[in-house]
Motif scaffolding. Structure first.
Motif, mmCIF file in Angstrom:
data_model
loop_
_atom_site.group_PDB
_atom_site.id
_atom_site.type_symbol
_atom_site.label_atom_id
_atom_site.label_comp_id
_atom_site.label_asym_id
_atom_site.label_seq_id
_atom_site.Cartn_x
_atom_site.Cartn_y
_atom_site.Cartn_z
ATOM 1 N N PHE A 1 0.873 -1.173 -0.271
ATOM 2 C CA PHE A 1 0.079 -0.113 -0.163
ATOM 3 C C PHE A 1 0.910 0.949 -0.218
ATOM 4 O O PHE A 1 0.095 2.535 -0.408
ATOM 5 C CB PHE A 1 -0.781 -0.404 1.014
ATOM 6 C CG PHE A 1 -1.689 -1.569 1.681
ATOM 7 C CD1 PHE A 1 -3.330 -1.186 0.222
ATOM 8 C CD2 PHE A 1 -1.849 -1.947 1.885
ATOM 9 C CE1 PHE A 1 -3.917 -2.008 0.251
ATOM 10 C CE2 PHE A 1 -3.548 -2.756 1.824
ATOM 11 C CZ PHE A 1 -4.092 -2.709 0.778
ATOM 12 N N SER A 2 2.614 1.058 0.614
ATOM 13 C CA SER A 2 2.843 2.664 0.470
ATOM 14 C C SER A 2 3.492 2.875 -1.127
ATOM 15 O O SER A 2 3.944 3.870 -1.110
ATOM 16 C CB SER A 2 4.140 2.071 1.244
ATOM 17 O OG SER A 2 3.762 1.857 2.662
ATOM 18 N N ASN B 1 -7.999 5.062 1.232
ATOM 19 C CA ASN B 1 -7.065 6.083 1.237
ATOM 20 C C ASN B 1 -6.724 6.490 0.262
ATOM 21 O O ASN B 1 -6.835 7.196 -1.049
ATOM 22 C CB ASN B 1 -6.025 6.861 2.463
ATOM 23 C CG ASN B 1 -6.547 6.735 3.566
ATOM 24 O OD1 ASN B 1 -8.175 7.673 3.846
ATOM 25 N ND2 ASN B 1 -5.998 6.732 4.476
ATOM 26 N N VAL B 2 -6.650 4.952 -0.545
ATOM 27 C CA VAL B 2 -5.713 4.831 -1.742
ATOM 28 C C VAL B 2 -6.898 5.423 -2.716
ATOM 29 O O VAL B 2 -7.005 5.651 -3.993
ATOM 30 C CB VAL B 2 -5.666 3.462 -2.146
ATOM 31 C CG1 VAL B 2 -5.259 2.979 -3.321
ATOM 32 C CG2 VAL B 2 -3.851 2.986 -1.173
ATOM 33 N N ASN C 1 1.079 -3.612 -7.713
ATOM 34 C CA ASN C 1 0.881 -4.034 -6.080
ATOM 35 C C ASN C 1 -0.485 -3.497 -5.270
ATOM 36 O O ASN C 1 -0.851 -4.807 -4.169
ATOM 37 C CB ASN C 1 1.818 -2.697 -5.324
ATOM 38 C CG ASN C 1 2.881 -2.737 -6.196
ATOM 39 O OD1 ASN C 1 3.662 -4.034 -6.315
ATOM 40 N ND2 ASN C 1 3.898 -1.468 -5.883
ATOM 41 N N LEU C 2 -1.325 -2.876 -5.082
ATOM 42 C CA LEU C 2 -2.888 -3.096 -4.783
ATOM 43 C C LEU C 2 -4.014 -4.293 -5.267
ATOM 44 O O LEU C 2 -4.195 -4.689 -4.722
ATOM 45 C CB LEU C 2 -3.301 -2.074 -6.106
ATOM 46 C CG LEU C 2 -2.996 -0.258 -5.540
ATOM 47 C CD1 LEU C 2 -3.656 0.293 -5.727
ATOM 48 C CD2 LEU C 2 -3.242 -0.191 -3.215
ATOM 49 N N ILE C 3 -3.170 -4.854 -7.058
ATOM 50 C CA ILE C 3 -4.096 -6.236 -7.158
ATOM 51 C C ILE C 3 -3.372 -7.324 -6.262
ATOM 52 O O ILE C 3 -3.732 -8.085 -5.546
ATOM 53 C CB ILE C 3 -3.278 -6.377 -8.816
ATOM 54 C CG1 ILE C 3 -4.356 -5.236 -9.362
ATOM 55 C CG2 ILE C 3 -4.188 -8.234 -9.566
ATOM 56 C CD1 ILE C 3 -4.218 -5.585 -11.085
ATOM 57 N N CYS C 4 -1.316 -6.980 -5.496
ATOM 58 C CA CYS C 4 -1.637 -8.268 -5.584
ATOM 59 C C CYS C 4 -1.908 -8.492 -3.545
ATOM 60 O O CYS C 4 -2.564 -8.789 -3.038
ATOM 61 C CB CYS C 4 0.445 -8.468 -5.258
ATOM 62 S SG CYS C 4 0.637 -9.524 -3.996
ATOM 63 N N ASN D 1 -3.116 7.263 -8.403
ATOM 64 C CA ASN D 1 -3.684 7.359 -9.107
ATOM 65 C C ASN D 1 -3.375 6.106 -10.191
ATOM 66 O O ASN D 1 -2.988 5.180 -10.949
ATOM 67 C CB ASN D 1 -2.244 8.268 -10.129
ATOM 68 C CG ASN D 1 -2.642 9.625 -9.496
ATOM 69 O OD1 ASN D 1 -3.237 10.026 -9.563
ATOM 70 N ND2 ASN D 1 -0.953 10.353 -9.586
ATOM 71 N N CYS D 2 -4.604 5.164 -9.156
ATOM 72 C CA CYS D 2 -4.826 3.606 -9.850
ATOM 73 C C CYS D 2 -5.822 3.280 -10.835
ATOM 74 O O CYS D 2 -6.260 4.832 -10.973
ATOM 75 C CB CYS D 2 -5.201 2.604 -9.065
ATOM 76 S SG CYS D 2 -6.305 3.346 -7.324
#
Length: 406
Positions: A235-236, A278-279, A242-245, A284-285
């Motif tokens: 998440f950092s 927050n993400v 990374n978000l999909i993982c 910007n995903c």
């Protein structure tokens, strides 16, 4: 056409492979008044290069030694078929990848073989590395790899000074774990390898059993803490991959992690959900990834999709199971009103239906025919064939008899 033209044409036919004997069958247009004979097309003879003695075809990725090494039921023969430990282990891992259903039937013999082969620290470390590489590089092998690690951690007898199988496995995972921050910021290939490691560690957390001194079975505490830090690292650096993982990791282990954290009085899952929100607002995903994150939050709000029954150890009844009448048929009264077994007056309506329809009057409940001889229904059936059908049937019988005698 003059003689020179005819000679040139004859040479051309010979060059194209048409036999000289067939040239007189090919008419050459002439300026005479008579119509030329139709041309005869001669297809060239194609010589096949196929042979019955050709070697057997194997698709790409197929292990040709599989049948030789695993089809034989002889334990000693399998042992003699390999030169090194790496060959044997890799062949078995490939075998599990292709046929995961054989795990239960062959894992005991595999562990027995390793106990007779792995006798040094280097061999045990090599075994750990082979399994780790297979679990993190072959798609969909992480679950099977975790099961394999759990079995070997309880059945391998060798325990050198460098550590037993489980300790060496966790040390190998720690090497990747310590590079988590750099991996999440790396290029696409680096991140892909790191994500495979994360999902394998999640499977290890779910499948690796640790037996306590009193015989109780628990999960590895160190893996629980490691997964939390891996989520923080993902998440950092909120790029799509990374978000999909992170979503895959929480779908796999979210319910177990939250239960474990709640037992300790921690609200770590609440913090994770807050980070996800927050993400969704700030990162910007892509739109699809944001949708996945929101679906994950929704899944967690529904207790990770878990449904706790009101009575786990008692027989289901209409009082304690809301789905008790789900598969019951629907009937209709004489007025067209539907009713099921869930209706309070079901018995009365169902009996009325039976009396009205007089269903199966000549049969007992077990299907015994009570009509006896002279059943009016069967008496009404005409046993005679239609003349056209009878004629066709007789013709069929005659043809069949004629073919049988030939």
């Amino acid at each position: 056409m003059d003689l020179g033209s005819r000679s040139t044409l004859r040479e051309h036919l010979q060059q194209t492979g048409i036999p000289s004997g067939s040239q007189d069958k090919v008419s050459v247009p002439d300026s005479g008044p008579e119509m030329a004979e139709p041309q005869v097309a001669v297809s060239p003879v194609v010589t096949s290069k196929l042979s019955v003695k050709a070697p057997e075809f194997y698709p790409s990725g197929y292990n040709q030694n599989f049948n030789q090494n695993f089809a034989d039921s002889s334990f000693e023969d399998r042992y003699d078929g390999y030169l090194t430990l790496a060959e044997y282990v890799q062949d078995f891992l490939n075998h599990l990848t292709e046929q995961p259903g054989c795990f239960e039937t062959e894992i005991e013999q595999f562990a027995e073989m390793l106990n007779g082969w792995v006798a040094a620290d280097e061999a045990l470390q090599e075994l750990v590395e082979l399994i780790y590489q297979q679990a993190t590089s072959v798609p969909n092998f992480s679950y099977m790899g975790a099961r394999l690690c759990n079995y070997l951690s309880h059945h391998l007898t060798i325990s050198p000074q460098s550590g037993n199988f489980r300790q060496l496995l966790l040390q190998r995972c720690r090497t990747e774990y310590e590079n988590r921050d750099e991996a999440t910021k790396g290029d696409e290939t680096t991140r892909k390898q790191f994500h495979a490691f994360v999902l394998f560690l999640a499977e290890l957390y779910l499948n690796l059993e640790i037996k306590g001194t009193k015989g109780q079975v628990t999960r590895a505490e160190i893996l629980q803490e490691g997964l939390r830090e891996l989520l923080n690292a993902l998440f950092s650096n909120p790029v799509d991959s990374n978000l999909i993982c992170a979503v895959k990791l929480l779908k796999l282990t979210g319910s177990v992690l939250e239960d474990a954290w709640k037992e300790k009085g921690k609200n770590d899952m609440e913090e994770m959900i807050q980070r996800i929100e927050n993400v969704v607002l700030d990162a910007n995903c892509s739109r699809d990834v944001k949708h996945m994150l929101l679906k994950l939050v929704e899944l967690r709000s529904s207790n990770w999709g878990r449904v706790h029954g009101t009575s786990q150890h008692t027989e289901a009844t209409p009082e304690n199971d809301p789905n008790y009448f789900m598969n019951e048929p629907t009937f209709y009264t004489s007025d067209g009103v539907p009713f099921t077994a869930a209706d309070p007056d079901y018995q009365e309506k169902y009996q009325e239906l039976l009396e009205r329809e007089d269903l199966f009057p000549d049969y007992e409940e077990n299907g015994t025919d009570l009509s006896g001889p002279g059943d009016p229904y069967f008496d009404d059936i005409d046993d005679e064939m239609d003349p056209e059908i009878e004629e066709a049937y007789e013709k069929f019988c005659l043809e069949s008899e004629h073919k049988r005698k030939q």
